[in-house]
Design a protein around this motif. Structure first.
Motif, short mmCIF file in Angstrom:
data_model
loop_
_atom_site.label_atom_id
_atom_site.label_comp_id
_atom_site.label_asym_id
_atom_site.label_seq_id
_atom_site.Cartn_x
_atom_site.Cartn_y
_atom_site.Cartn_z
N VAL A 129 86.69 13.52 49.89
CA VAL A 129 87.12 14.74 49.21
C VAL A 129 88.57 15.01 49.61
N PHE A 130 89.47 15.00 48.63
CA PHE A 130 90.89 15.15 48.94
C PHE A 130 91.32 16.60 48.78
N ILE A 131 92.09 17.09 49.77
CA ILE A 131 92.59 18.46 49.69
C ILE A 131 94.12 18.47 49.79
N ASN A 132 94.70 19.48 49.15
CA ASN A 132 96.15 19.67 49.21
C ASN A 132 96.44 20.72 50.28
N ARG A 133 96.95 20.23 51.44
CA ARG A 133 97.15 21.15 52.56
C ARG A 133 98.29 22.13 52.30
N GLN A 134 99.18 21.78 51.34
CA GLN A 134 100.28 22.70 51.04
C GLN A 134 99.83 23.87 50.16
N LYS A 135 98.69 23.70 49.49
CA LYS A 135 98.19 24.77 48.61
C LYS A 135 96.84 25.22 49.13
N THR A 136 96.86 26.21 50.05
CA THR A 136 95.63 26.64 50.71
C THR A 136 94.56 27.04 49.71
N SER A 137 94.96 27.75 48.61
CA SER A 137 93.92 28.23 47.69
C SER A 137 93.24 27.05 46.99
N ASP A 138 94.01 26.01 46.65
CA ASP A 138 93.39 24.81 46.06
C ASP A 138 92.44 24.16 47.04
N ALA A 139 92.90 24.03 48.31
CA ALA A 139 92.08 23.37 49.34
C ALA A 139 90.77 24.14 49.54
N LYS A 140 90.87 25.49 49.55
CA LYS A 140 89.67 26.31 49.74
C LYS A 140 88.70 26.10 48.58
N ASN A 141 89.26 26.06 47.33
CA ASN A 141 88.38 25.86 46.16
C ASN A 141 87.65 24.52 46.22
N VAL A 142 88.41 23.47 46.60
CA VAL A 142 87.79 22.14 46.67
C VAL A 142 86.68 22.14 47.71
N MET A 143 86.93 22.80 48.85
CA MET A 143 85.92 22.82 49.92
C MET A 143 84.73 23.69 49.53
N SER A 144 84.96 24.77 48.77
CA SER A 144 83.83 25.60 48.31
C SER A 144 82.97 24.81 47.33
N ASP A 145 83.62 24.03 46.45
CA ASP A 145 82.85 23.19 45.52
C ASP A 145 82.00 22.19 46.30
N ALA A 146 82.59 21.63 47.36
CA ALA A 146 81.84 20.66 48.17
C ALA A 146 80.64 21.34 48.83
N ALA A 147 80.83 22.59 49.28
CA ALA A 147 79.72 23.33 49.91
C ALA A 147 78.57 23.49 48.93
N LYS A 148 78.91 23.69 47.63
CA LYS A 148 77.85 23.90 46.63
C LYS A 148 77.04 22.64 46.39
N THR A 149 77.70 21.47 46.46
CA THR A 149 76.99 20.24 46.10
C THR A 149 76.36 19.52 47.30
N MET A 150 76.74 19.94 48.51
CA MET A 150 76.25 19.23 49.71
C MET A 150 74.73 19.13 49.79
N LEU A 151 74.06 20.28 49.55
CA LEU A 151 72.60 20.28 49.71
C LEU A 151 71.92 19.51 48.59
N ALA A 152 72.34 19.81 47.34
CA ALA A 152 71.71 19.15 46.19
C ALA A 152 71.88 17.64 46.25
N ASP A 153 73.08 17.19 46.63
CA ASP A 153 73.35 15.75 46.63
C ASP A 153 73.12 15.09 47.99
N LYS A 154 72.59 15.87 48.95
CA LYS A 154 72.33 15.34 50.31
C LYS A 154 73.56 14.65 50.88
N ILE A 155 74.65 15.41 50.96
CA ILE A 155 75.91 14.84 51.44
C ILE A 155 76.29 15.44 52.79
N ARG A 156 76.74 14.59 53.69
CA ARG A 156 77.29 15.06 54.97
C ARG A 156 78.80 14.92 54.92
N LEU A 157 79.50 15.87 55.51
CA LEU A 157 80.96 15.82 55.45
C LEU A 157 81.56 15.83 56.84
N TRP A 158 82.57 15.00 57.03
CA TRP A 158 83.28 14.88 58.32
C TRP A 158 84.64 15.56 58.14
#
Ligand SMILES: CCCCCC/C=C\CCCCCCCCCC(=O)SCCNC(=O)CCNC(=O)[C@H](O)C(C)(C)COP(=O)(O)OP(=O)(O)OC[C@H]1O[C@@H](n2cnc3c(N)ncnc32)[C@H](O)[C@@H]1OP(=O)(O)O
Ligand SMILES: CCCCCCCC/C=C\CCCCCCCC(=O)OC[C@@H](O)COP(=O)(O)O
Length: 271
Positions: free
Chosen positions: A138-167
Motif C-alpha cells: 500500500v503506497f502512501i504520499n508522505r508529503q500529503k498527509t490527508s491523502d496518506a490518511k485516506n489510503v490508510m483508512s481504506d486499508a483499515a476497511k478492507t483488512m478484515l474482509a480480505d484477511k490482510i495483515r499490514l506491516w
C-alpha cells in the motif's frame, strides 16, 4: 618486461581491495541492490503467472526468493516470540526501521497474507518497485498527509474482509542513530479503525556490523524480537496517543535489551 612487473600487482590488487573495509562496504551494497533487482526480474513473471497481477499471495513468492540473500551478506537472524504471530486474525505489525536491509529480516518472519505500507517513491525503484506493487504494498504520499490518511483508512476497511495483515514502520523513515524516532500516528489509527491488534517487532541495532558513515559492512547476527500483541478492541480515536506511547515504550525497552545482548555476543564493536 613491463608485463612481468604487472603480474604481481594484478595478483595483489584484488587482495588489497578485498581486505579494505570500504571496498567491502560498497561491494556488498552494490551487490544487494543489483541482486534484489535481479530477483525481482525472476519474481515478476512468476507472480503474474500465479496470480494474474497485484495480489497479496505474491508475498509468498517474494519471501521465498529473498530468504537466501542473507547468506551472501554474512547476516544471520535470531528470532524470538514466534508464538505471538500464531493467530488466524489480521493484525498490524509495527517495527523499527534502520535501513533497506530490514527487508531481509521482514522476509525471515513475514506471516502469510501480510504486506506493507510504503512511501510511494518506492514504486519507481525499477523491478523492485514493480514487485512491491505486485505484492500488494500500500503506497502512501508522505508529503500529503490527508491523502496518506485516506489510503490508510481504506486499508483499515478492507483488512478484515480480505484477511490482510499490514506491516507499518511507525517512525515513518529510516533511522540508524540508536534508539527509536518518535512514532507517527498512522499505524495506531489503522489498528483502531480496523479493531485489530498491534504486534510490535523489534530489530536489534545494526551498529555493530553496518555503519553508513564509517563505510563498514561486516558480518553480523540480528536479533528479531516479536512482542506480545496489544489489543485495540473497543478503543477509539481518542486512544491513539496512549496506544502509541505504550507501543513506543515496550519497543524501546526491547530495542535496548536486544541491542546490548547482540553486540556482546558478536564481540566488542570497534565503534
Ligand atoms: C523477489 C525479489 C524482491 C526484491 C526486492 C523486494 C523485496 C521485498 C519487497 C518488500 C519491500 C517493502 C519494504 C517496505 C519498506 C517501506 C518503508 C517505508 O516506506 S517507511 C515510510 C512510509 N511509511 C510511513 O510513513 C508509515 C508511518 N507514517 C504514518 O503513519 C503517518 O502518520 C502518516 C504518513 C499517515 C501521516 O504523516 P504525518 O502527517 O507526518 O504524521 P502524524 O503526525 O502522525 O499525523 C498528523 C495528524 O493526522 C492524524 N492521523 C494520522 N493518520 C491518521 C489516520 N489514518 N486517520 C486519522 N487521522 C490520522 C494524527 O493523529 C495527527 O493528528 P493529531 O491531532 O496530531 O493527533
Ligand atoms: C531504476 C531505478 C533504480 C532504483 C534503485 C533502488 C532499488 C533498491 C533496490 C534494492 C533494495 C531492496 C530493498 C527495497 C526496499 C527498500 C525499502 C526502504 O527501505 O525504503 C526506504 C524507506 O523506507 C524510508 O525512506 P527515507 O529514509 O524516509 O527516505
Amino acid at each position: 618486461m613491463d608485463a612481468v612487473w604487472m603480474l604481481p600487482l594484478l595478483l595483489v590488487l584484488p587482495l588489497l581491495l578485498w581486505t579494505s573495509s570500504t571496498f567491502v562496504f560498497y561491494f556488498k551494497k552494490c551487490f544487494y541492490v543489483a541482486y534484489m533487482m535481479l530477483l525481482a526480474i525472476i519474481a515478476i513473471p512468476i507472480c503474474i503467472l500465479k496470480s494474474g497481477g497485484r495480489d497479496i499471495e505474491n508475498m509468498r513468492v517474494i519471501r521465498f526468493l529473498v530468504s537466501h540473500v542473507k547468506y551472501f551478506l554474512g547476516l544471520r537472524y535470531q528470532v524470538s516470540g514466534w508464538e505471538h504471530l500464531q493467530t488466524d486474525r489480521p493484525y498490524v505489525i509495527i517495527s523499527n526501521h534502520q535501513s533497506s536491509l530490514d527487508v531481509l529480516g521482514m522476509m525471515e518472519i513475514l506471516p502469510d497474507r501480510c504486506t506493507m505500507i510504503a512511501k510511494k517513491e518506492l514504486i519507481w525503484a525499477g523491478t523492485v518497485g514493480m514487485i512491491c506493487w505486485l505484492g500488494g504494498i500500500v503506497f502512501i504520499n508522505r508529503q500529503k498527509t490527508s491523502d496518506a490518511k485516506n489510503v490508510m483508512s481504506d486499508a483499515a476497511k478492507t483488512m478484515l474482509a480480505d484477511k490482510i495483515r499490514l506491516w507499518v514502520f511507525p517512525e515513518g523513515t529510516r533511522n540508524q542513530n540508536g534508539g527509536l524516532l518518535p512514532f507517527k500516528k498512522g499505524a495506531f489509527h489503522l489498528a483502531i479503525q480496523a479493531q485489530v491488534p498491534i504486534i510490535p517487532i523489534v530489530f536489534s541495532s545494526y551498529s555493530n556490523f553496518y555503519l553508513r558513515k564509517e563505510k563498514e559492512f561486516k558480518s553480523g547476527t540480528i536479533t528479531l524480537k516479536i512482542l506480545p500483541k496489544i489489543e485495540t478492541k473497543g478503543l477509539t480515536a481518542d486512544d491513539v496517543t496512549p496506544l502509541s506511547e505504550q507501543s513506543f515504550s515496550v519497543m524501546r525497552s526491547a530495542f535496548m535489551e536486544i541491542s546490548s545482548q547482540t553486540s556482546q555476543s558478536n564481540g566488542p564493536s570497534t565503534h
